[in-house]
Design a protein around this motif. Structure first.
Motif, PDB file in Angstrom:
ATOM      1  N   ASP A   7     -18.616  66.832  -3.411  1.00 45.23           N
ATOM      2  CA  ASP A   7     -18.987  65.991  -2.604  1.00 45.23           C
ATOM      3  C   ASP A   7     -20.389  65.013  -2.835  1.00 45.23           C
ATOM      4  O   ASP A   7     -20.194  63.629  -2.996  1.00 45.23           O
ATOM      5  CB  ASP A   7     -19.054  66.201  -1.023  1.00 45.23           C
ATOM      6  N   SER A  12     -11.790  57.348  -4.215  1.00 47.68           N
ATOM      7  CA  SER A  12     -12.755  58.487  -3.558  1.00 47.68           C
ATOM      8  C   SER A  12     -12.466  58.509  -2.175  1.00 47.68           C
ATOM      9  O   SER A  12     -11.971  57.562  -1.414  1.00 47.68           O
ATOM     10  CB  SER A  12     -14.081  58.412  -3.652  1.00 47.68           C
ATOM     11  N   THR A  48     -17.104  59.696   1.400  1.00 47.63           N
ATOM     12  CA  THR A  48     -18.144  59.581   0.329  1.00 47.63           C
ATOM     13  C   THR A  48     -18.635  58.340  -0.103  1.00 47.63           C
ATOM     14  O   THR A  48     -19.723  58.058  -0.346  1.00 47.63           O
ATOM     15  CB  THR A  48     -17.712  60.377  -0.949  1.00 47.63           C
ATOM     16  N   GLU A  86     -19.893  62.811  -5.961  1.00 43.62           N
ATOM     17  CA  GLU A  86     -18.981  61.661  -5.468  1.00 43.62           C
ATOM     18  C   GLU A  86     -19.898  60.646  -5.033  1.00 43.62           C
ATOM     19  O   GLU A  86     -20.139  59.429  -5.433  1.00 43.62           O
ATOM     20  CB  GLU A  86     -17.872  61.916  -4.782  1.00 43.62           C
ATOM     21  N   ILE A  87     -20.724  61.157  -4.030  1.00 37.91           N
ATOM     22  CA  ILE A  87     -21.665  60.125  -3.453  1.00 37.91           C
ATOM     23  C   ILE A  87     -22.832  59.529  -4.213  1.00 37.91           C
ATOM     24  O   ILE A  87     -23.105  58.573  -4.306  1.00 37.91           O
ATOM     25  CB  ILE A  87     -22.259  60.824  -2.319  1.00 37.91           C
TER      26      ILE A  87
END
Lengths: 187, 131
Positions: A153, A71, A75, A156-157
């Motif tokens: 995003d 990633s 992130t 992903e986080i």
């Protein structure tokens, strides 16, 4: 080093030589302020946010060799920061034998006297409304509402699907609107 | 009558929180100080120095102990041998005196001193000169 990508800077840090410190200083310069505001909205108090952000960067520095680049770095950093902030609240709950969400509601109630809160009445009311949300929904709301972060995003986080995040944000907005409406009609 | 608050109002979306003046410069310095390799490197070096020093000290103490032990043993053996020899001599002399009925001419410590220091009295020297 200003034009170098995060990934190149990480390679410099991992060389573990005299330039590593300077390279990490660039990472701090790029992200410390953004990460602080993200964490601050989760833990509310400045002192707590300071502790969490410092711990986050120290953990990031020590575990950079584990960053595989699957990633984007930012992130990955935000994921660690978010987890640190939620763990911090969890530990506070254990010490103070109260629910995390109750703790946040109590903190939001004292914002008017907080030295480091510049908001007016309506902004304080919004913070109290956000404090009513379950803590994970609160994180989603803050990231979308204040930072206008992309759902991809955020996915992903927070390691959640985009669909789940959209639903979570939608529910949060409805709850906040209802809270503010009720507070307005009571006053 | 209350008016409905629109949460999409740009004013509400502004960050209402603040931080102390110059906080972010201080934050960066604090973090850098905590991840400074100098600290961990010194600790690493010190640990090695301490380990090497301890090893050298241990070897030195061991060697000294062995050396002292051996020296002491050699000295003890020599002292024992001399004591045995002197005792044997004394016994021999006592047997000789018993057989011959005589006594040692070195009757006391004063006589022994005179013999050991090759002392010669003035009377003897005068006699020698006259001869």
């Amino acid at each position: 080093m200003k034009n170098i990508s995060d990934e190149e800077i990480i390679k410099l840090i991992l060389k573990n030589n005299r330039k590593s410190q300077k390279a990490f200083a660039v990472i701090l310069d790029r992200y410390s302020e953004r990460l602080y505001w993200h964490v601050r909205k989760i833990v509310i108090s400045h002192d707590d946010a300071d502790d969490v952000v410092q711990n986050t960067f120290i953990k990031v520095f020590r575990s950079l060799h584990l960053f595989r680049g699957d990633s984007r770095f930012y992130t990955w950093l935000y994921r660690i920061g978010t987890n640190e902030a939620l763990s911090f609240l969890q530990k506070k709950k254990q010490h103070q034998s109260e629910d995390i969400d109750d703790h946040i509601v109590a903190l939001a109630g004292t914002l008017q006297s907080d030295e480091y809160f510049d908001g007016d009445d309506i902004q304080q009311k919004l913070q109290q409304a956000i404090a009513q949300l379950p803590h994970k929904q609160r994180v989603v709301f803050n990231m979308k509402y204040f930072d206008d972060m992309k759902y991809t995003d955020m996915a992903e986080i927070l390691e959640t699907s985009v669909g789940a995040l959209k639903a979570s944000y939608h529910h949060a907005v409805k709850k906040i609107e209802a809270y503010i409406q009720n507070e307005g009609s009571e006053n | 009558m209350s008016t409905k608050q629109n949460i999409n109002d740009p004013h509400l979306k502004q960050n209402p929180f603040a931080a102390p003046p110059n906080y972010f410069e201080g934050l960066q310095n604090d973090v850098l100080a905590q991840v400074s390799p100098a600290k961990s490197k010194v600790r690493f070096l010190n640990a090695h120095v301490v380990r090497y020093a301890a090893a050298v000290l241990l070897v030195a103490i061991g060697s000294l102990w062995l050396f002292t032990y051996e020296s002491t043993s050699q000295q003890d053996m020599l002292a024992n041998a001399l004591a045995v020899h002197i005792d044997a001599y004394d016994v021999e002399m006592l047997e000789y005196y018993a057989e011959t009925g005589t006594e040692s001419e070195l009757a006391d410590e004063a006589d022994l001193y005179l013999v050991n220091s090759a002392y010669v009295s003035d009377d003897v020297l005068l006699d020698l000169e006259n001869e």
